[in-house]
Design a protein around this motif. Structure first.
Motif, PDB file in Angstrom:
ATOM      1  N   PRO A 148       0.692  -1.169  -0.176  1.00 52.43           N
ATOM      2  CA  PRO A 148      -0.285  -0.112  -0.239  1.00 52.43           C
ATOM      3  C   PRO A 148       0.850   1.529   0.149  1.00 52.43           C
ATOM      4  N   GLY A 149       0.467   2.278  -0.641  1.00 51.60           N
ATOM      5  CA  GLY A 149       1.121   3.279  -0.491  1.00 51.60           C
ATOM      6  C   GLY A 149       0.169   5.036  -0.305  1.00 51.60           C
ATOM      7  N   ALA A 150      -0.606   4.574   0.480  1.00 52.15           N
ATOM      8  CA  ALA A 150      -1.799   5.591   0.887  1.00 52.15           C
ATOM      9  C   ALA A 150      -2.858   4.983   2.228  1.00 52.15           C
ATOM     10  N   VAL A 151      -3.186   5.587   2.724  1.00 49.21           N
ATOM     11  CA  VAL A 151      -3.964   4.722   3.497  1.00 49.21           C
ATOM     12  C   VAL A 151      -5.219   6.091   3.443  1.00 49.21           C
ATOM     13  N   VAL A 152      -6.733   4.986   4.307  1.00 47.47           N
ATOM     14  CA  VAL A 152      -6.994   6.376   4.391  1.00 47.47           C
ATOM     15  C   VAL A 152      -7.685   6.003   6.331  1.00 47.47           C
ATOM     16  N   TRP A 153      -7.804   7.122   6.966  1.00 50.39           N
ATOM     17  CA  TRP A 153      -7.738   7.005   8.192  1.00 50.39           C
ATOM     18  C   TRP A 153      -8.636   8.336   8.488  1.00 50.39           C
ATOM     19  N   GLY A 154      -9.909   7.255   9.811  1.00 50.70           N
ATOM     20  CA  GLY A 154     -10.883   8.163  10.120  1.00 50.70           C
ATOM     21  C   GLY A 154     -12.338   7.425  10.144  1.00 50.70           C
ATOM     22  N   ASP A 155     -13.247   8.181  10.495  1.00 46.07           N
ATOM     23  CA  ASP A 155     -14.435   7.507  11.316  1.00 46.07           C
ATOM     24  C   ASP A 155     -15.397   6.484  10.078  1.00 46.07           C
ATOM     25  N   SER A 156     -16.448   6.706  10.497  1.00 43.17           N
ATOM     26  CA  SER A 156     -17.500   5.847   9.805  1.00 43.17           C
ATOM     27  C   SER A 156     -17.494   6.520   8.110  1.00 43.17           C
ATOM     28  N   HIS A 157     -17.460   7.822   8.229  1.00 48.87           N
ATOM     29  CA  HIS A 157     -17.501   8.190   7.251  1.00 48.87           C
ATOM     30  C   HIS A 157     -16.262   8.708   6.331  1.00 48.87           C
ATOM     31  N   ALA A 158     -15.376   7.649   6.212  1.00 46.44           N
ATOM     32  CA  ALA A 158     -14.708   7.542   5.468  1.00 46.44           C
ATOM     33  C   ALA A 158     -14.245   5.702   5.055  1.00 46.44           C
ATOM     34  N   VAL A 159     -15.416   5.577   5.353  1.00 47.91           N
ATOM     35  CA  VAL A 159     -15.077   3.799   5.037  1.00 47.91           C
ATOM     36  C   VAL A 159     -15.739   3.338   3.333  1.00 47.91           C
ATOM     37  N   GLU A 160     -16.918   4.427   2.553  1.00 46.22           N
ATOM     38  CA  GLU A 160     -17.179   4.389   1.219  1.00 46.22           C
ATOM     39  C   GLU A 160     -15.904   5.011   0.223  1.00 46.22           C
ATOM     40  N   LEU A 161     -15.399   6.260   1.037  1.00 42.29           N
ATOM     41  CA  LEU A 161     -14.377   7.113   0.353  1.00 42.29           C
ATOM     42  C   LEU A 161     -13.068   5.723   0.328  1.00 42.29           C
ATOM     43  N   ALA A 162     -12.095   4.707   1.275  1.00 40.78           N
ATOM     44  CA  ALA A 162     -11.515   4.084   1.000  1.00 40.78           C
ATOM     45  C   ALA A 162     -12.124   3.090   0.157  1.00 40.78           C
ATOM     46  N   TYR A 163     -13.466   2.455   0.251  1.00 35.77           N
ATOM     47  CA  TYR A 163     -13.301   1.590  -1.417  1.00 35.77           C
ATOM     48  C   TYR A 163     -13.478   2.194  -2.254  1.00 35.77           C
ATOM     49  N   VAL A 164     -13.719   3.685  -2.611  1.00 31.50           N
ATOM     50  CA  VAL A 164     -14.070   4.182  -4.164  1.00 31.50           C
ATOM     51  C   VAL A 164     -12.685   4.692  -4.254  1.00 31.50           C
ATOM     52  N   LEU A 165     -11.883   4.438  -3.780  1.00 35.58           N
ATOM     53  CA  LEU A 165     -10.340   4.950  -3.830  1.00 35.58           C
ATOM     54  C   LEU A 165      -9.222   3.568  -3.962  1.00 35.58           C
ATOM     55  N   SER A 166      -9.878   2.886  -3.332  1.00 34.86           N
ATOM     56  CA  SER A 166      -8.887   1.544  -3.839  1.00 34.86           C
ATOM     57  C   SER A 166      -9.312   0.960  -4.795  1.00 34.86           C
ATOM     58  N   ARG A 167     -10.464   1.430  -5.467  1.00 32.28           N
ATOM     59  CA  ARG A 167     -10.479   0.504  -7.002  1.00 32.28           C
ATOM     60  C   ARG A 167     -10.009   1.560  -7.776  1.00 32.28           C
ATOM     61  N   ILE A 168      -9.451   2.811  -7.480  1.00 34.22           N
ATOM     62  CA  ILE A 168      -9.283   3.981  -8.150  1.00 34.22           C
ATOM     63  C   ILE A 168      -7.394   3.311  -8.076  1.00 34.22           C
TER      64      ILE A 168
END
Length: 630
Positions: free
Chosen positions: A415-435
């Motif tokens: 991994p070269g990035a990390v999505v850190w946060g609360d429940s508002h970061a969950v869908e962000l992490a998935y969409v970014l992971s597809r990219i």
């Protein structure tokens, strides 16, 4: 209890003291934040009245278990049956597929008096989802009926073989139950709230009063003082407790002992005369039906209007609850309590037939599933947005204290990035992971519910957040490959507007940027005052999709300004700010829908479609496309 020789009007008045706070709490009336303790008062009253009847009949050699359950059936089943019929019919007409499925399951559980177990497994009393469950309040009926399934048998055994130990055994059960309630009061899983073992002591307190465990108070001044203290204790709980109070457990002693003091000392006192006033007695007489009707009326009204009760709708719902309760008491409760009008054999036949029919209907509805044929396909498409969430939400997002490990999403690469946060970061992490996956890269998801991504942030009362943040910052700082850090949270929440949170976020951004990492802050997503998929489905059903927007509130503007100010302070260090407010809103109102796809899956979490839209805009306006803010 009928108006026989032992009738006490003050106890009917105490019933009104129990039911009115519950009604006002559920209706959202300001000042009654602890009104839920009314159920605890009911438990004490029930334990006192029912145990008194059983003990007197056992002591007189005339107790019949069949007659006891006949009385319970007359008291409980007729009104409950009518309410369940009404709820099933209303839900079949009104509820969208994703919400409908739980109603017949709840009905079946209520009919079998196990709804407390079902709701314990499904949801918490103060947690999301409760507002769509019109039979949630039947958990307390299940507690009582489970208690009375075995309690009479215990009293019979004690009466035959250990009469001298009867009071001591009940007291021992009460102490064990209370100890269990206190031991589990902090668990947060609903065990202490919903299940019989940690609740039995409340009924047992009333039972001990009926068994004479507490000596009579003969001194008039002391009786007056104790009765007044009992009402005061109830008042303190009703007016000062709220949804954040650890309850039940130790805090339940106030309403329970307050009710016990009134039952024991109120006769021939000022408090006794107060409770015996005709208006209070009248409400007490209809309290069971009022309890049954008020909650489904509130739930269905809020569901249909997509908003909390307030103003005239609230007044109308409260008035309707009283009207239905009066009708139910007059035409359902009273006739069935009259053995001359409905003899035992006929009562049992009718009860068995009604319960069997309702169980069959409930099972058929359960088998039918969400029953989407009731609605137009566009309505269904809007409602199904509640499921437009990360497929890894359950596996990768820690919504409790389970301590789930971080997830690596994307391609099979370091991994070269990390999505850190609360429940508002969950869908962000998935969409970014597809990219990232399209580029042969991956990222780490580190998300914990209600826990903003702030190094050193350790809120009192939530040790899991401090632990999660310590682990996150340590893992990031120890891995030089994590060059990009996304920080996302429910910044629009008042809980995240404190100086401590803002200073902590500023410090965290400076720490990460100072190490040469690229920091991307995702600002607040504008929350809506309603469940977005449900609102959109309702608008689609009535051809009013032109109303599909969310007004932009001043609180959200202020939250966005606070978070953007932190990003601007570190702009020279390469910090990027993604602004959902600018992406979704035009200054006065915010989008809920784009290209036929709902942008939220509830009232404030962006759906996958919402995240894709925000990232595509990168801090822009839905009607223009400005660049990312750096």
């Amino acid at each position: 209890m009928g108006k026989g020789a032992g009738y006490r009007a003050d106890i009917d008045g105490l019933r009104s003291v129990a039911v009115l706070p519950v009604l006002l709490f559920h209706a959202g009336i300001s000042g009654f934040s602890g009104g839920y303790v009314g159920v605890d008062i009911f438990f004490v009253i029930s334990g006192f009245l029912i145990t008194g009847i059983i003990a007197r009949e056992i002591d007189g050699g005339r107790f019949s278990i069949v007659h006891f359950y006949e009385r319970r059936a007359r008291r409980i089943l007729p009104a409950l049956t009518v309410v369940i019929v009404a709820i099933l019919a209303a839900a079949a007409w009104l509820y969208l597929p994703g919400d409908f499925e739980s109603v017949p399951k709840s009905a079946l559980a209520a009919l079998l008096f196990v709804s407390n177990v079902g709701f314990f497994l499904e949801t918490g009393y103060f947690q999301g989802g409760a507002e769509t469950k019109p039979l949630l309040h039947t958990w307390s009926l299940a507690i009582e009926e489970q208690f009375y399934l075995t309690f009479p048998l215990l009293l019979i055994l004690l009466g035959r073989h250990a009469m001298r130990w009867r009071t001591a055994v009940i007291a021992g059960i009460a102490l064990l139950s209370f100890a269990l309630a206190v031991a589990t009061q902090n668990d947060g899983d609903g065990f202490a709230f919903y299940l019989l073992p940690p609740r039995a002591w409340e009924l047992a307190v009333g039972a001990l009063l009926a068994l004479g465990a507490v000596p009579p108070v003969t001194a008039r001044p002391l009786r007056e003082a104790l009765a007044m203290a009992g009402l005061l204790a109830i008042g303190v709980a009703v007016f000062t407790y709220d949804k954040h109070t650890i309850f039940p457990g130790m805090t339940a002693t106030l309403p329970v002992l307050g009710a016990a003091a009134l039952i024991h000392c109120a006769p021939r006192t000022l408090m006794g005369r107060l409770l015996s006033l005709r208006p209070l007695v009248a409400v007490g007489l209809i309290s069971y039906s009022l309890y049954l009707w008020h909650w489904p009326l509130i739930v269905f009204t809020e569901y249909a209007t997509d908003q909390r009760l307030a103003g005239w709708p609230r007044a109308i719902v409260v008035a309707a609850a009283f009207a239905l309760a009066l009708l139910s008491w007059r035409y359902v409760e009273r006739p069935f309590r009259d053995a001359s009008r409905v003899p035992r054999a006929r009562l049992f036949r009718m009860a068995a037939g009604a319960m069997a029919a309702l169980c069959a209907v409930s099972l058929a509805m359960i088998a039918a599933g969400p029953w989407p044929a009731r609605f137009d396909p566009r309505v269904i498409a809007m409602a199904e947005a509640k499921n437009d969430v990360s497929p890894y939400r359950g596996r990768c997002h820690d919504s409790s204290s389970a301590g789930l490990p971080a997830c690596v999403l994307g391609a099979k690469a370091p991994p070269g990035a990390v999505v850190w946060g609360d429940s508002h970061a969950v869908e962000l992490a998935y969409v970014l992971s597809r990219i990232e996956a399209e580029q042969g890269r991956s990222l780490v998801q580190r998300t914990q519910s209600s826990c903003p991504p702030i190094a050193g942030y350790d809120p009192p009362g939530d040790p899991r957040c401090g632990k999660a943040n310590r682990e996150a910052i340590a893992a990031i700082r120890s891995d030089p490959r994590l060059r990009t850090v996304y920080l996302a949270a429910f910044w629009a929440s008042p809980l995240n507007a404190s100086d401590a949170v803002l200073a902590g976020l500023d410090r965290t951004v400076g720490l990460l940027a100072g190490e040469g990492r690229r920091v991307v802050i995702v600002g607040p997503v504008p929350p809506a005052p309603f469940e977005v998929p449900r609102r959109l489905a309702h608008l689609a059903a009535f051809g009013r999709m032109d109303e599909a927007f969310n007004p932009l509130g001043a609180d959200t503007r202020a939250a966005a300004a606070r978070i953007e100010a932190i990003a601007r302070r570190w702009r020279s260090a390469g910090v990027t700010y993604i602004d959902p407010v600018a992406a979704l809103c035009d200054g006065e109102r915010c989008l809920l829908l784009h290209d036929g796809r709902p942008l939220y899956f509830d009232s404030h979490h962006p759906s996958l479609a919402g995240i894709r839209f925000i990232l595509a805009r990168q801090g822009g306006n839905p009607w223009t496309s400005p660049p990312v803010r750096r």
